[in-house]
Design a protein around this motif. Structure first.
Motif, mmCIF file in Angstrom:
data_model
loop_
_atom_site.group_PDB
_atom_site.id
_atom_site.type_symbol
_atom_site.label_atom_id
_atom_site.label_comp_id
_atom_site.label_asym_id
_atom_site.label_seq_id
_atom_site.Cartn_x
_atom_site.Cartn_y
_atom_site.Cartn_z
ATOM 1 N N THR A 1 0.969 -0.834 -0.199
ATOM 2 C CA THR A 1 -0.216 -0.137 0.125
ATOM 3 C C THR A 1 0.819 1.666 0.244
ATOM 4 O O THR A 1 1.803 1.477 0.781
ATOM 5 N N PRO A 2 0.451 2.133 -0.781
ATOM 6 C CA PRO A 2 1.241 3.553 -0.891
ATOM 7 C C PRO A 2 1.457 4.252 0.875
ATOM 8 O O PRO A 2 1.933 5.039 0.602
ATOM 9 N N ASP A 3 0.164 3.992 1.489
ATOM 10 C CA ASP A 3 0.823 4.718 2.716
ATOM 11 C C ASP A 3 1.567 3.681 3.723
ATOM 12 O O ASP A 3 2.075 4.068 4.677
ATOM 13 N N GLY A 4 2.025 2.632 3.563
ATOM 14 C CA GLY A 4 2.927 1.708 4.538
ATOM 15 C C GLY A 4 4.727 1.643 4.139
ATOM 16 O O GLY A 4 4.468 3.108 4.030
ATOM 17 N N GLN A 5 4.783 1.244 5.253
ATOM 18 C CA GLN A 5 6.447 1.700 5.200
ATOM 19 C C GLN A 5 7.412 1.563 4.138
ATOM 20 O O GLN A 5 7.203 0.466 3.479
ATOM 21 N N LEU A 6 7.980 2.414 4.166
ATOM 22 C CA LEU A 6 9.143 2.819 2.105
ATOM 23 C C LEU A 6 9.772 1.502 2.553
ATOM 24 O O LEU A 6 10.592 1.094 3.851
ATOM 25 N N LEU A 7 9.861 0.829 1.396
ATOM 26 C CA LEU A 7 10.670 -0.531 1.198
ATOM 27 C C LEU A 7 12.123 0.189 1.391
ATOM 28 O O LEU A 7 13.030 1.235 0.112
ATOM 29 N N GLU A 8 12.955 0.070 1.611
ATOM 30 C CA GLU A 8 14.687 0.843 1.787
ATOM 31 C C GLU A 8 15.274 -0.890 2.088
ATOM 32 O O GLU A 8 15.172 -1.554 2.405
ATOM 33 N N GLN A 9 16.370 -0.665 1.556
ATOM 34 C CA GLN A 9 17.273 -2.384 1.300
ATOM 35 C C GLN A 9 17.259 -3.012 2.639
ATOM 36 O O GLN A 9 17.933 -4.225 3.343
ATOM 37 N N PRO A 10 17.042 -2.105 3.877
ATOM 38 C CA PRO A 10 17.616 -3.016 5.543
ATOM 39 C C PRO A 10 15.918 -3.125 5.978
ATOM 40 O O PRO A 10 16.006 -4.207 6.706
ATOM 41 N N LEU A 11 15.100 -3.129 4.703
ATOM 42 C CA LEU A 11 13.950 -3.450 5.032
ATOM 43 C C LEU A 11 14.080 -5.456 4.513
ATOM 44 O O LEU A 11 13.297 -6.158 5.093
ATOM 45 N N ALA A 12 14.387 -5.285 3.274
ATOM 46 C CA ALA A 12 14.838 -6.196 1.882
ATOM 47 C C ALA A 12 15.582 -7.188 3.032
ATOM 48 O O ALA A 12 15.282 -8.404 2.681
ATOM 49 N N ASN A 13 16.486 -6.700 3.565
ATOM 50 C CA ASN A 13 17.413 -7.574 4.249
ATOM 51 C C ASN A 13 16.793 -8.248 5.324
ATOM 52 O O ASN A 13 17.055 -9.878 5.512
ATOM 53 N N ALA B 1 13.417 -7.386 -4.936
ATOM 54 C CA ALA B 1 14.624 -7.165 -3.818
ATOM 55 C C ALA B 1 14.900 -8.305 -2.769
ATOM 56 O O ALA B 1 16.091 -8.698 -2.153
ATOM 57 N N ILE B 2 14.006 -8.960 -2.477
ATOM 58 C CA ILE B 2 14.839 -9.834 -1.174
ATOM 59 C C ILE B 2 15.098 -11.335 -1.864
ATOM 60 O O ILE B 2 15.904 -11.468 -1.081
ATOM 61 N N ILE B 3 14.401 -12.244 -3.041
ATOM 62 C CA ILE B 3 14.757 -13.080 -3.493
ATOM 63 C C ILE B 3 16.351 -12.440 -4.011
ATOM 64 O O ILE B 3 16.788 -13.630 -3.692
ATOM 65 N N ARG B 4 16.912 -11.722 -4.390
ATOM 66 C CA ARG B 4 18.214 -11.747 -5.178
ATOM 67 C C ARG B 4 18.644 -11.628 -3.468
ATOM 68 O O ARG B 4 20.769 -12.696 -4.040
ATOM 69 N N LEU B 5 18.933 -11.662 -2.665
ATOM 70 C CA LEU B 5 19.638 -11.701 -1.394
ATOM 71 C C LEU B 5 19.247 -13.393 -1.098
ATOM 72 O O LEU B 5 20.485 -13.041 -0.195
ATOM 73 N N LEU B 6 18.769 -13.863 -1.408
ATOM 74 C CA LEU B 6 18.808 -15.723 -1.278
ATOM 75 C C LEU B 6 20.299 -16.138 -0.720
ATOM 76 O O LEU B 6 20.586 -15.909 -2.512
ATOM 77 N N PRO B 7 20.943 -17.101 -0.399
ATOM 78 C CA PRO B 7 22.076 -17.458 -0.195
ATOM 79 C C PRO B 7 21.978 -18.616 -1.744
ATOM 80 O O PRO B 7 20.942 -19.211 -1.723
ATOM 81 N N GLY B 8 22.933 -18.462 -2.911
ATOM 82 C CA GLY B 8 23.109 -18.692 -3.998
ATOM 83 C C GLY B 8 22.083 -18.554 -5.002
ATOM 84 O O GLY B 8 22.001 -18.915 -6.715
ATOM 85 N N VAL B 9 21.082 -17.704 -5.062
ATOM 86 C CA VAL B 9 20.860 -16.805 -6.361
ATOM 87 C C VAL B 9 21.441 -16.109 -7.151
ATOM 88 O O VAL B 9 21.196 -17.026 -8.486
#
Ligand code: ADE
Length: 225
Positions: free
Chosen positions: A87-99, A150-158
């Motif tokens: 939702t546009p009024d949610g927490q802004l997606l930034e790298q720490p949240l993806a991590n 943003a999440i999946i590319r961080l998984l080991p082996g991806v």
């Protein structure tokens, strides 16, 4: 990791997950992505999933019943670390949240549409609300695809080059330095000499200097902490 995506438009999400890195991650068994068509939980013979808002006003609202029915069915099978509403009024997606989310086992993502979802879904089902930026998209599907990427590319082996997710822009609060490939000279524009000299400490120092310079110019806010 397993990601369940609840959407009224599963076909909109099919393509991002059937190509490139997201496809490879699934083929390697590093992530399972399941799309769930909300319409299958719609009410009545028209499989209704939205209705007019109480109090009047433009735009349809996604009804609580189909969403609860779908997500409760999923919750009966496994427990979710997070049930995320895009939702546009949610927490802004930034790298720490993806991590942070990349360390979870089971994620469920709900894509909104129309004027949004009945507030009771947000109050009683959703554990986290995420925005991919301060603009309004037609629905949460493209935002969910961005979040998943943003999440999946961080998984080991991806990623094939294990170090490359760590050297992404933002991972150390710095933007990435410029990169070059062959040819060494293109239309009289030369690759910076240091990069072709084989002096790796000098190359590392140059990259750090450039990263800092670019971050100062473009995103000084990242250096404030
Ligand atoms: N749905 C519509 N706009 C959105 C945005 N900016 N971020 C996340 N979900 C959205």
């Amino acid at each position: 990791m397993r990601i369940d995506i609840v959407t009224a438009l599963p076909q909109l999400l099919a393509s991002p997950f059937s190509d490139s890195i997201l496809q490879r991650a699934q083929k390697r068994g590093l992530v399972e992505v399941h799309l769930h068509d909300l319409r299958n939980f719609g009410l009545g013979k028209h499989r209704q999933i939205d209705d007019y808002q109480f109090g009047g006003g433009a735009g349809m609202v996604m009804m609580a019943e189909p969403i609860f029915a779908c997500i409760e069915e999923l919750k009966a099978e496994r427990s979710y670390d997070e049930i995320i509403y895009m939702t546009p009024d949610g927490q802004l997606l930034e790298q720490p949240l993806a991590n942070f989310l990349s360390l979870k086992k089971n994620l469920c993502i709900l894509c909104g549409h129309y004027k949004g979802v009945d507030q009771r879904v947000r109050d009683h089902l959703i554990t986290r609300e995420v925005s991919i930026g301060s603009y309004v998209l037609s629905g949460g599907e493209l935002a969910a695809a961005v979040l998943c990427d943003a999440i999946i590319r961080l998984l080991p082996g991806v990623l094939n080059d294990e170090s490359s997710a760590l050297s992404d822009s933002f991972q150390d609060q710095l933007l990435s330095p410029p990169v070059y490939t062959r040819p060494k000279v293109f239309r009289n524009w030369e690759v910076p000499e240091v990069l072709t000299g084989g002096n790796f400490p000098a190359i590392e120092a140059w990259r750090e200097e450039k990263a800092l310079e670019i971050t100062k110019q473009r995103r000084p806010d990242l250096l404030e902490d």
